[in-house]
Design an enzyme around this catalytic site. Structure first.
Site, PDB file in Angstrom:
ATOM      1  N   ASP A  33     -43.577 -31.608  12.752  1.00 34.91           N
ATOM      2  CA  ASP A  33     -43.344 -32.975  13.210  1.00 34.91           C
ATOM      3  C   ASP A  33     -43.256 -33.074  14.734  1.00 34.91           C
ATOM      4  OD1 ASP A  33     -40.969 -31.501  13.198  1.00 34.91           O
ATOM      5  OD2 ASP A  33     -40.046 -32.675  11.615  1.00 34.91           O
ATOM      6  N   GLU A  57     -37.695 -38.523   5.195  1.00 38.71           N
ATOM      7  CA  GLU A  57     -36.339 -39.023   4.995  1.00 38.71           C
ATOM      8  C   GLU A  57     -36.171 -39.511   3.547  1.00 38.71           C
ATOM      9  OE1 GLU A  57     -34.323 -38.390   7.272  1.00 38.71           O
ATOM     10  OE2 GLU A  57     -34.804 -39.225   9.227  1.00 38.71           O
ATOM     11  N   ASN A  94     -29.194 -35.088   5.423  1.00 39.94           N
ATOM     12  CA  ASN A  94     -29.457 -36.055   4.347  1.00 39.94           C
ATOM     13  C   ASN A  94     -30.520 -35.530   3.376  1.00 39.94           C
ATOM     14  OD1 ASN A  94     -31.787 -36.203   5.815  1.00 39.94           O
ATOM     15  ND2 ASN A  94     -31.577 -38.345   6.412  1.00 39.94           N
TER      16      ASN A  94
HETATM   17  C1  F6R Z   1     -37.584 -29.874  12.521  1.00 36.03           C
HETATM   18  C2  F6R Z   1     -37.474 -30.576  11.267  1.00 36.03           C
HETATM   19  C3  F6R Z   1     -36.172 -30.980  10.665  1.00 36.03           C
HETATM   20  C4  F6R Z   1     -35.075 -29.925  10.808  1.00 36.03           C
HETATM   21  C5  F6R Z   1     -33.771 -30.430  10.190  1.00 36.03           C
HETATM   22  C6  F6R Z   1     -32.638 -29.430  10.359  1.00 36.03           C
HETATM   23  O1  F6R Z   1     -38.943 -29.620  12.832  1.00 36.03           O
HETATM   24  O2  F6R Z   1     -38.473 -30.849  10.699  1.00 36.03           O
HETATM   25  O3  F6R Z   1     -36.375 -31.258   9.304  1.00 36.03           O
HETATM   26  O4  F6R Z   1     -35.480 -28.744  10.192  1.00 36.03           O
HETATM   27  O5  F6R Z   1     -33.401 -31.643  10.774  1.00 36.03           O
HETATM   28  O6  F6R Z   1     -32.325 -29.326  11.716  1.00 36.03           O
HETATM   29  P1  F6R Z   1     -31.344 -28.204  12.253  1.00 36.03           P
HETATM   30  O7  F6R Z   1     -32.001 -26.907  12.005  1.00 36.03           O
HETATM   31  O8  F6R Z   1     -31.203 -28.502  13.732  1.00 36.03           O
HETATM   32  O9  F6R Z   1     -30.057 -28.362  11.495  1.00 36.03           O
END
Ligand code: F6R
Length: 241
Positions: free
Chosen positions: A67, A143, A136
């Site tokens: 992303d 999402e 979440n």
């Molecule tokens: C990042 C992504 C997100 C993260 C998720 C967890 O490229 O796609 O889905 O993997 O928000 O983030 P952290 O590892 O910072 O807790």
């Protein structure tokens, strides 16, 4: 689903790095699907150490990131393109032409999403997709929704994600509200998937996602249906499973 329970963040990172490393040793031209965020940083550091020792060679891999924020240029310090260069690509010796990430500055979101799906297809699909887990239940920026979105798409980030991201920006106003993300189908078509989660704040969502019902309201829950999915948790994140 395989579950690997580890002691702490460092142990989790080494175990997951071992899986990525084995993938690249067995198939040097692997297509690696990569993630940003706090969870994979330890993995990238471990892989860089092995690269420096000459134990792993990334010169033939291709990478596709999950992303990117809409509106951020690749040079913006909070863009995911910048994150990947600084935390992994430069030191791992992965050249820019080997790396792919949605363009936050694309003029047409629709065309960019189409281009990205085509690119993944042209590369022959993803051999190993590395994932983190949102509080979440999001994976990439898929999402919680009423239905799973299949391909790369533009997404409005939820309040919980915007708040979680705020720590990286000077003020709440600067936190991007939209992102491009690979869709659930892109992720599920990866031949192998590894998700890492650490810390007590992930314990409840780890339980819900991997021991609750499969539902688009907890996007990561779909991974239960993948035939080669490995969950790597540290003690805290795995405390409720
Ligand atoms: C990042 C992504 C997100 C993260 C998720 C967890 O490229 O796609 O889905 O993997 O928000 O983030 P952290 O590892 O910072 O807790």
């Amino acid at each position: 689903m395989k579950i690997i329970k580890t002691r702490d963040y460092d142990h989790m990172s080494r175990q997951a790095a071992n899986i990525l490393s084995a993938q690249v040793i067995l198939k040097p031209d692997s297509v690696l699907g990569l993630a940003t965020g706090s969870s994979p940083i330890g993995i990238y550091q471990q892989l860089i150490r092995w690269k420096e020792k000459g134990d792993i060679d990334f010169s033939q891999v291709q990478t596709v990131n999950l992303d990117e924020y809409v509106g951020l240029s690749p040079d913006h310090p909070q863009s995911y393109a910048y994150f990947m260069r600084k935390n992994f690509f430069e030191e791992a010796g992965i050249r820019p032409e080997q790396t792919h990430i949605p363009s936050g500055l694309a003029k047409s979101g629709e065309e960019e999403c189409h281009r990205y799906d085509e690119l993944i297809h042209r590369l022959g699909g993803i051999d190993l997709q590395l994932l983190g887990l949102g509080l979440n239940g999001h994976i990439g920026f898929n999402e919680p929704e009423e239905a799973f979105e299949k391909g790369t798409h533009k997404v409005a980030l939820t309040d919980s994600t915007i708040q979680a991201n705020q720590r990286f920006f000077k003020s709440m106003d600067e936190v991007p509200r939209f992102a491009y993300t690979m869709g659930i189908c892109d992720i599920m078509q990866a031949r192998r998937i590894v998700l890492v989660a650490s810390g007590s704040n992930k314990a409840e969502i780890v339980r819900k996602a991997f021991f609750g019902p499969v539902t688009p309201k907890v996007p990561a829950s779909i991974l239960q249906l993948h035939t080669d999915f490995t969950l790597v948790v540290d003690e805290e994140a795995g405390s409720l499973i």
